[in-house]
Design a protein around this motif. Structure first.
Motif, short mmCIF file in Angstrom:
data_model
loop_
_atom_site.label_atom_id
_atom_site.label_comp_id
_atom_site.label_asym_id
_atom_site.label_seq_id
_atom_site.Cartn_x
_atom_site.Cartn_y
_atom_site.Cartn_z
N PRO A 417 0.83 -1.13 -0.54
CA PRO A 417 0.19 -0.39 0.30
C PRO A 417 1.00 1.08 -0.42
O PRO A 417 1.66 1.58 0.46
CB PRO A 417 -1.18 -0.29 0.84
CG PRO A 417 -0.26 -1.32 2.41
CD PRO A 417 0.34 -2.46 1.23
N ASN A 418 0.44 1.87 -0.97
CA ASN A 418 1.11 3.58 -0.96
C ASN A 418 -0.48 4.95 0.20
O ASN A 418 -0.66 4.99 -0.83
CB ASN A 418 1.69 3.60 -2.09
CG ASN A 418 2.20 5.32 -2.66
OD1 ASN A 418 1.86 6.19 -1.85
ND2 ASN A 418 3.69 5.32 -2.99
N CYS A 419 0.62 5.16 0.78
CA CYS A 419 -0.61 5.31 1.64
C CYS A 419 -0.61 7.18 2.17
O CYS A 419 0.89 7.98 1.71
CB CYS A 419 -1.08 4.96 3.24
SG CYS A 419 -1.33 3.70 3.39
N THR A 420 -1.29 8.15 1.99
CA THR A 420 -1.64 9.03 2.19
C THR A 420 -2.33 9.82 3.19
O THR A 420 -3.24 9.04 2.80
CB THR A 420 -1.79 10.39 0.85
OG1 THR A 420 -0.72 10.03 -0.38
CG2 THR A 420 -1.84 11.62 1.34
N GLU A 421 -1.91 10.63 4.21
CA GLU A 421 -2.45 10.83 5.42
C GLU A 421 -2.39 12.38 5.91
O GLU A 421 -1.33 12.99 5.13
CB GLU A 421 -2.31 10.21 6.26
CG GLU A 421 -2.93 10.67 7.93
CD GLU A 421 -2.66 9.63 9.19
OE1 GLU A 421 -1.85 9.09 8.87
OE2 GLU A 421 -3.19 9.83 9.93
N VAL A 437 -3.35 3.40 -2.27
CA VAL A 437 -3.97 2.85 -3.26
C VAL A 437 -2.36 1.38 -3.31
O VAL A 437 -1.39 1.59 -3.21
CB VAL A 437 -3.54 3.83 -4.40
CG1 VAL A 437 -3.65 3.07 -5.26
CG2 VAL A 437 -3.86 5.23 -4.21
N ARG A 438 -3.12 0.19 -3.82
CA ARG A 438 -2.36 -0.69 -4.11
C ARG A 438 -2.62 -1.47 -5.67
O ARG A 438 -3.94 -1.38 -6.00
CB ARG A 438 -3.16 -1.96 -3.74
CG ARG A 438 -2.78 -1.65 -2.21
CD ARG A 438 -3.23 -3.16 -1.12
NE ARG A 438 -2.19 -3.80 -1.24
CZ ARG A 438 -2.21 -5.17 -1.21
NH1 ARG A 438 -3.82 -5.40 -0.72
NH2 ARG A 438 -1.49 -6.18 -1.03
N ALA A 439 -1.21 -1.21 -6.80
CA ALA A 439 -1.12 -1.74 -7.64
C ALA A 439 -1.24 -2.66 -7.49
O ALA A 439 -0.97 -3.65 -7.54
CB ALA A 439 -0.37 -1.21 -8.66
N TYR A 440 -2.42 -4.12 -9.20
CA TYR A 440 -2.25 -4.91 -9.74
C TYR A 440 -1.25 -4.96 -10.30
O TYR A 440 -0.22 -5.01 -11.67
CB TYR A 440 -3.39 -5.68 -10.54
CG TYR A 440 -4.33 -5.67 -9.82
CD1 TYR A 440 -5.53 -6.30 -9.43
CD2 TYR A 440 -4.96 -4.04 -9.57
CE1 TYR A 440 -6.48 -7.19 -9.02
CE2 TYR A 440 -6.49 -4.96 -8.30
CZ TYR A 440 -6.89 -5.91 -8.30
OH TYR A 440 -8.47 -5.63 -7.07
N ARG A 441 0.10 -6.39 -10.28
CA ARG A 441 0.85 -6.92 -10.57
C ARG A 441 0.47 -7.12 -11.79
O ARG A 441 1.86 -7.25 -12.52
CB ARG A 441 1.85 -7.72 -10.12
CG ARG A 441 2.60 -7.37 -8.25
CD ARG A 441 2.83 -9.11 -8.02
NE ARG A 441 3.15 -8.21 -6.01
CZ ARG A 441 3.86 -7.46 -5.63
NH1 ARG A 441 5.10 -6.98 -6.30
NH2 ARG A 441 4.68 -6.99 -4.12
#
Length: 529
Positions: A417-421, A437-441
């Motif tokens: 996960p790549n997160c922004t707070e 956000v997570r990307a499908y490999r």
């Protein structure tokens, strides 16, 4: 801080979206039968939803049948003793006729490891007319569709003949596939332009290879179209067991009504069929294509992107419904495809209360034994301190917020996960917001979005909400997050003043009127309508 601050921060994260799409990794190990049966559980699946599970009927190699439970001893001469020796009722004449006529065109479809050619999963399929084309489920062939370097397909007929299969087309949204094999059908199963019309209660006959035990036929009834999934399915009140997926369900005269696909794990004889018209459409595509696709991963990705566009557009076609939770209004969506449930932990011995409201789509798109996607869910949790001071309640609310999980960096299906707070404020509610956000490999252009928020306006109350959008484009993920965030609000404050108390025996004085200000005034609501 306005929502635009978070949106800007998110957009910066979006600039790194390409970096999220890590190199393709190998598929996980072949699923067991138990894992496959749980694959569509709501649950959600796969997919986690608030309703009971529906599982594909034929994923994984079936285990040996468990021993039967011992029967209770019966008294001498009782009816139970007679029942133990009574013969089973014979199958109906219609079932016997269909069994004899159709069994030469029913195939077992197997997924084998290329190394050693050991069996990994088993399903069913059926030959169309006198051609060498076979209709089955996508989930039966998903292993060698997505990982052809590791798996290969094989067919076996009821006489024991076998051979390799060639995958020609897939429809992941309706769970269908078309294969080409090295033998032809006898002409029993046809897919005419004019399909049979079904009526409620009409008998259907489902065929396949249950539990890898051999060819079988089961009788049941058609009970209408199920609209709770995003795509239509037929309800079949009859047994469909693992290994029967991809087999046909036909009328008494042999007309194909549907393709076996799944069953409810919490019900008795509640099974589902893919309507025959979708198989008919896929066969027409096969006729028109010059050759089979070289890479089915990109085909599946394109179909999943098409699904998410329709799913998001349908969800946002009208404003989300707003429900009160304490002093807040929370967005939900209730429809045929999305169901909502609520619960509370109110107990006399607890120093706090928790009310939950959850909404989730009742179906997801099966991609592989370890991945289901194309699903939305919403959850709201309202915490209220009844016996805690502000410091202890703040600790409780903070622990609940931190307890959320957004995925692991070790996942072979998606990136970490790549997160922004940030702290934001929409129309009238200050919030703490985290967007991950997570990307499908393996499927370019698809992402999982998770938005988590917590209200920051009260000392002894906290509204914590979460939106999960699985298998959406980056733009649609942001679009959903923005609509959800802007829909959270404080409940409108009543604007009507209480009537003054009347003194007994005295007439109330007439209200003073300002003749200069006689125009009607529309009261402000303070929140969304």
């Amino acid at each position: 801080m306005k929502f635009i601050a978070l949106a800007t921060s998110i957009a910066l994260t979006g600039a790194c979206a390409g970096a999220l799409a890590a190199p393709t990794t190998a598929n996980t190990a072949a699923p067991t039968l138990a894992a496959a049966n749980a694959a569509t559980a709501a649950t959600s699946t796969t997919a986690t939803t608030a309703t009971a599970a529906t599982a594909p009927a034929a994923k994984g190699k079936p285990p040996a049948a468990p021993p039967s439970a011992p029967a209770s001893p019966a008294a001498p001469g009782s009816a139970d003793t007679a029942a133990d020796t009574a013969p089973l009722p014979p199958p109906s004449s219609a079932a016997q006729h269909l069994y004899a006529s159709a069994k030469n065109d029913i195939l077992q479809v197997r997924s084998l490891l290329k190394s050693g050619r050991t069996q990994s999963s088993v399903g069913s399929g059926f030959l169309i007319g006198t051609s060498n084309l076979v209709v089955t489920n996508y989930h039966v062939v998903s292993q060698f569709a997505l990982d052809p370097d590791t798996y290969v397909g094989e067919w076996v007929d009821t006489s024991g003949q076998r051979g390799n299969v060639e995958l020609l087309a897939v429809d992941v949204l309706h769970d269908l596939a078309v294969l080409r094999v090295s033998r032809n059908g006898t002409g029993f199963f046809k897919m005419p332009d004019q399909l049979a019309r079904l009526t409620q209660g009409q008998y259907l006959y489902s065929m396949g290879n249950p539990l890898d035990l051999g060819f079988a036929i089961s009788e049941g009834a058609y009970n209408g179209v199920i609209a709770r999934g995003f795509y239509d399915q037929l309800m079949f009140t009859g047994p469909i067991n693992s290994g029967m997926s991809g087999g046909p369900s036909v009328t008494v005269d042999g007309s194909v009504a549907g393709v076996n696909v799944s069953k409810r794990l919490d019900g008795e004889l509640v099974s589902f069929l893919v309507p025959a018209r979708f198989a008919q459409d896929l066969l027409r595509k096969v006729e028109q294509q010059a050759k089979a696709p070289a890479d089915f991963t990109s085909v599946v990705a394109a179909q999943l992107l098409s699904h998410q566009r329709a799913m998001v557009d349908q969800l946002l076609a009208s404003p989300l419904s707003l429900k009160p939770m304490g002093p807040y209004m929370v967005p939900v969506r209730e429809s045929e495809q999305m169901r909502c449930w609520g619960r509370s932990n109110v107990k006399a011995d607890k120093p706090f209360t928790v009310d939950d409201a959850s909404c989730a789509m009742e179906s997801a798109i099966f991609v592989s034994g370890s991945l289901q996607t194309g699903q939305l869910s919403i959850r709201h949790q309202f915490l209220r301190g009844t016996g805690l001071d502000k410091a202890r309640f703040a600790q409780l609310a903070s622990s609940s917020f931190k307890n959320e999980h957004f995925g692991s960096n070790k996942d072979t299906r998606l990136t970490g996960p790549n997160c922004t707070e940030d702290f934001v404020k929409n129309k009238n509610l200050p919030l703490r917001a985290v967007l991950c956000v997570r990307a499908y490999r393996k499927f370019a252009g698809l992402y999982d979005f998770a938005l988590l928020t917590a209200s920051t306006d009260q000392g002894l109350m906290s509204l914590q909400s979460r939106l999960d959008a699985r298998g959406v484009s980056y733009d649609n993920g942001l679009r959903l997050s923005r609509v959800f965030l802007e829909s959270l609000s404080l409940a409108p404050v009543p604007t009507t003043a209480p009537a003054p108390a009347r003194v007994p025996g005295k007439k109330p004085a007439p209200a003073a009127t300002d003749k200069k200000a006689t125009a009607a005034v529309k009261p402000a609501t303070g929140g969304a309508q």
